[in-house]
Design a protein around this motif. Structure first.
Motif, mmCIF file in Angstrom:
data_model
loop_
_atom_site.group_PDB
_atom_site.id
_atom_site.type_symbol
_atom_site.label_atom_id
_atom_site.label_comp_id
_atom_site.label_asym_id
_atom_site.label_seq_id
_atom_site.Cartn_x
_atom_site.Cartn_y
_atom_site.Cartn_z
ATOM 1 N N GLN A 65 -8.899 8.140 -9.533
ATOM 2 C CA GLN A 65 -9.306 8.760 -8.182
ATOM 3 C C GLN A 65 -10.738 8.486 -7.917
ATOM 4 O OE1 GLN A 65 -8.096 13.321 -7.726
ATOM 5 N NE2 GLN A 65 -10.128 13.451 -8.375
ATOM 6 N N TRP A 68 -10.754 5.400 -5.611
ATOM 7 C CA TRP A 68 -10.130 5.653 -4.183
ATOM 8 C C TRP A 68 -11.356 6.416 -3.543
ATOM 9 C CZ3 TRP A 68 -6.015 4.161 -1.590
ATOM 10 C CH2 TRP A 68 -5.828 4.931 -0.425
ATOM 11 N N GLN A 69 -11.960 7.258 -4.100
ATOM 12 C CA GLN A 69 -12.955 7.869 -3.258
ATOM 13 C C GLN A 69 -14.186 6.810 -3.215
ATOM 14 O OE1 GLN A 69 -13.853 11.173 -6.025
ATOM 15 N NE2 GLN A 69 -12.214 12.363 -5.112
ATOM 16 N N THR A 71 -13.943 3.675 -2.340
ATOM 17 C CA THR A 71 -13.288 2.530 -1.559
ATOM 18 C C THR A 71 -14.120 2.262 -0.432
ATOM 19 O OG1 THR A 71 -11.253 2.487 -2.500
ATOM 20 C CG2 THR A 71 -11.324 1.559 -0.537
ATOM 21 N N MET A 84 -11.148 7.957 3.423
ATOM 22 C CA MET A 84 -10.024 8.438 2.636
ATOM 23 C C MET A 84 -10.023 10.157 3.080
ATOM 24 S SD MET A 84 -10.423 5.656 1.669
ATOM 25 C CE MET A 84 -9.638 4.282 0.655
ATOM 26 N N CYS A 87 -5.648 12.177 -1.596
ATOM 27 C CA CYS A 87 -5.113 11.412 -2.540
ATOM 28 C C CYS A 87 -4.687 12.382 -3.788
ATOM 29 C CB CYS A 87 -5.882 10.451 -3.410
ATOM 30 S SG CYS A 87 -7.248 10.810 -4.441
ATOM 31 N N CYS A 89 -3.053 11.697 -7.844
ATOM 32 C CA CYS A 89 -2.597 10.744 -9.065
ATOM 33 C C CYS A 89 -1.348 11.662 -9.618
ATOM 34 C CB CYS A 89 -3.470 10.697 -9.913
ATOM 35 S SG CYS A 89 -4.865 9.531 -9.320
ATOM 36 N N GLY A 96 -2.085 8.019 -1.438
ATOM 37 C CA GLY A 96 -3.469 8.204 -0.719
ATOM 38 C C GLY A 96 -3.063 7.940 0.798
ATOM 39 N N ILE A 98 -5.460 6.610 3.909
ATOM 40 C CA ILE A 98 -6.765 5.778 4.199
ATOM 41 C C ILE A 98 -6.743 5.496 5.822
ATOM 42 C CG2 ILE A 98 -5.421 3.741 3.605
ATOM 43 C CD1 ILE A 98 -8.011 2.286 3.187
ATOM 44 N N ILE A 112 -6.555 -2.645 -0.517
ATOM 45 C CA ILE A 112 -5.622 -2.223 -1.406
ATOM 46 C C ILE A 112 -5.432 -2.975 -2.589
ATOM 47 C CG2 ILE A 112 -3.214 -1.202 -2.238
ATOM 48 C CD1 ILE A 112 -4.740 0.246 0.045
ATOM 49 N N PHE A 115 -8.749 -2.314 -4.562
ATOM 50 C CA PHE A 115 -8.457 -0.916 -5.199
ATOM 51 C C PHE A 115 -7.707 -0.983 -6.597
ATOM 52 C CE2 PHE A 115 -5.674 2.916 -5.521
ATOM 53 C CZ PHE A 115 -6.607 3.577 -6.193
ATOM 54 N N CYS A 119 -8.731 -0.482 -10.624
ATOM 55 C CA CYS A 119 -7.816 0.618 -11.612
ATOM 56 C C CYS A 119 -7.558 -0.261 -12.656
ATOM 57 C CB CYS A 119 -6.954 1.082 -10.641
ATOM 58 S SG CYS A 119 -7.225 2.082 -9.296
#
Length: 390
Positions: A65, A68-69, A71, A84, A87, A89, A96, A98, A112, A115, A119
């Motif tokens: 998470q 993602w934030q 990104t 964003m 999202c 999980c 998510g 975007i 992506i 990202f 992860c």
């Protein structure tokens, strides 16, 4: 390594330009690594009201998470402006939304992929492993168990990242079998992107992400009503199915079939007195009980009855041309109708091979319309037991 059914699915779309997307990533092997449920739909909050379905993130889910934030900031460093919107999980997958604000040097796929790499690095770090990109190739590639092709590639690539990128899909599967699950990427190779059509669609995407935990719990709590079957044999034909299969056992099934125009007056059929009389008869049959409506809901008249059934909770078997695959789910209204036990969705697997109608090829909308109604008639006449192929 297992691969997902998800694929970027808009081959002609400009993934460097502006746009908003609903992204879905699946954890490799569908392992439940990102979160778990800590309350269900029936759970009551302190004020006595029903609380929403609640997910508790694992440390890995928190890292995903956060990635993602972050990104937008990471993308900004490469001259790409994104934002964003939402999202979630889920235990074994990620959703998510975007939005790309300006044309980019990178494609959406590059963002992506970056990202996903972040992860994977977080996951490996939590396991106490060095990130794959920094892992010495010699750790496995020159062992006595390594195949010859891997040794040859390892001699040409000095880091894990370039080695992986040089492999075919089959070679990656063989490599990850050799090195073990811990060194595989966190997510499957592929991902799903749904392109936003307009502002209303964007809001629906965001609502879908926020509502995903509740939808997942409904499928768990109501397995008979929310059942997904890839192959159900009904009268010798194979269908994908989602919803309440018990509706097939109802003693009376009534088909709704309407032409687009009245055969005599050529008016839109739903505006004629004939349609009004038929609609009254269909509604009376429903209110008598033990009656389920069967229709593909293609023509306007069929759509009106299909929508009325969904909105009022009348029993409905809806046939659709879109296949039902392993991860397919209906949109919100039909999902809620399934949860109430009032809907079964069927999708024939061989619709386009049923034959031409009026010399029109079977893979055209005209023939699909008529063939779906032929199947609706068969289902209405069906009184046997549906066979689920496992």
């Amino acid at each position: 390594m297992e691969t997902s059914s998800y694929r970027p699915r808009n081959a002609g779309h400009d993934y460097y330009g502006r746009g908003t997307y609903l992204i879905t990533l699946v954890v490799s092997g569908r392992e439940q690594l990102l979160s778990h449920f800590v309350s269900d739909i029936g759970h009551k909050a302190e004020d006595g009201r029903k609380a929403p379905a609640t997910l508790a993130l694992t440390p890995l889910g928190e890292a995903v998470q956060e990635a993602w934030q972050q990104t937008p900031a990471r993308s900004q460093a490469h001259g790409n402006k994104v934002v964003m919107h939402a999202c979630v999980c889920m235990p074994d997958h990620f959703h998510g939304v975007i939005e790309v604000l300006e044309p980019m040097q990178w494609s959406l796929g590059d963002i992506i992929q970056a990202f996903k790499a972040t992860c994977t690095s977080s996951w490996q770090q939590q396991q106490g492993l060095p990130p794959s990109t920094n892992r010495p190739v010699s750790a496995d590639c020159f062992s006595e168990y390594a195949p010859a092709w891997l040794r040859e590639k390892a001699a040409l690539h000095t880091d894990e990242g370039s080695l992986i990128r040089s492999m075919s899909k089959k070679q990656r599967q063989e490599y990850y079998t050799l090195v073990g699950r811990q060194q595989r990427p966190l997510f499957d190779d592929n991902y799903d992107d749904t392109v936003c059509l307009d502002e209303r669609h964007r809001q629906a995407m965001i609502a879908y992400v926020h509502d995903n935990p509740r939808r997942a719990l409904l499928r768990r709590l109501l397995p008979d009503f929310m059942r997904r079957c890839l192959h159900v044999q009904i009268g010798g034909r194979s269908y994908g199915a989602f919803g309440n299969l018990f509706l097939l056992r109802w003693p009376r099934k009534v088909q709704i079939m309407c032409h687009r125009k009245h055969l005599v007056t050529h008016q839109p059929y739903e505006e004629t007195a004939d349609f009004a009389r038929e609609r009254s008869r269909w509604e009376a049959a429903i209110m008598e009980g033990a009656t389920v409506i069967v229709t593909p809901g293609i023509s306007r008249g069929e759509q009106l009855m299909k929508n009325e059934c969904i909105e009022r909770g009348y029993p409905l078997i809806h046939l659709q041309a879109t296949p039902i695959g392993q991860y397919w789910k209906p949109e919100k209204k039909r999902f809620e109708a399934c949860a109430s036990g009032a809907l079964l969705i069927l999708a024939p697997w061989e619709l386009d091979t049923m034959g031409a109608v009026g010399n029109v090829p079977s893979d055209t909308d005209y023939s699909r319309f008529h063939n779906l109604n032929t199947l609706a008639a068969e289902i209405c006449a069906f009184n046997g037991e549906a066979k689920i192929k496992r």
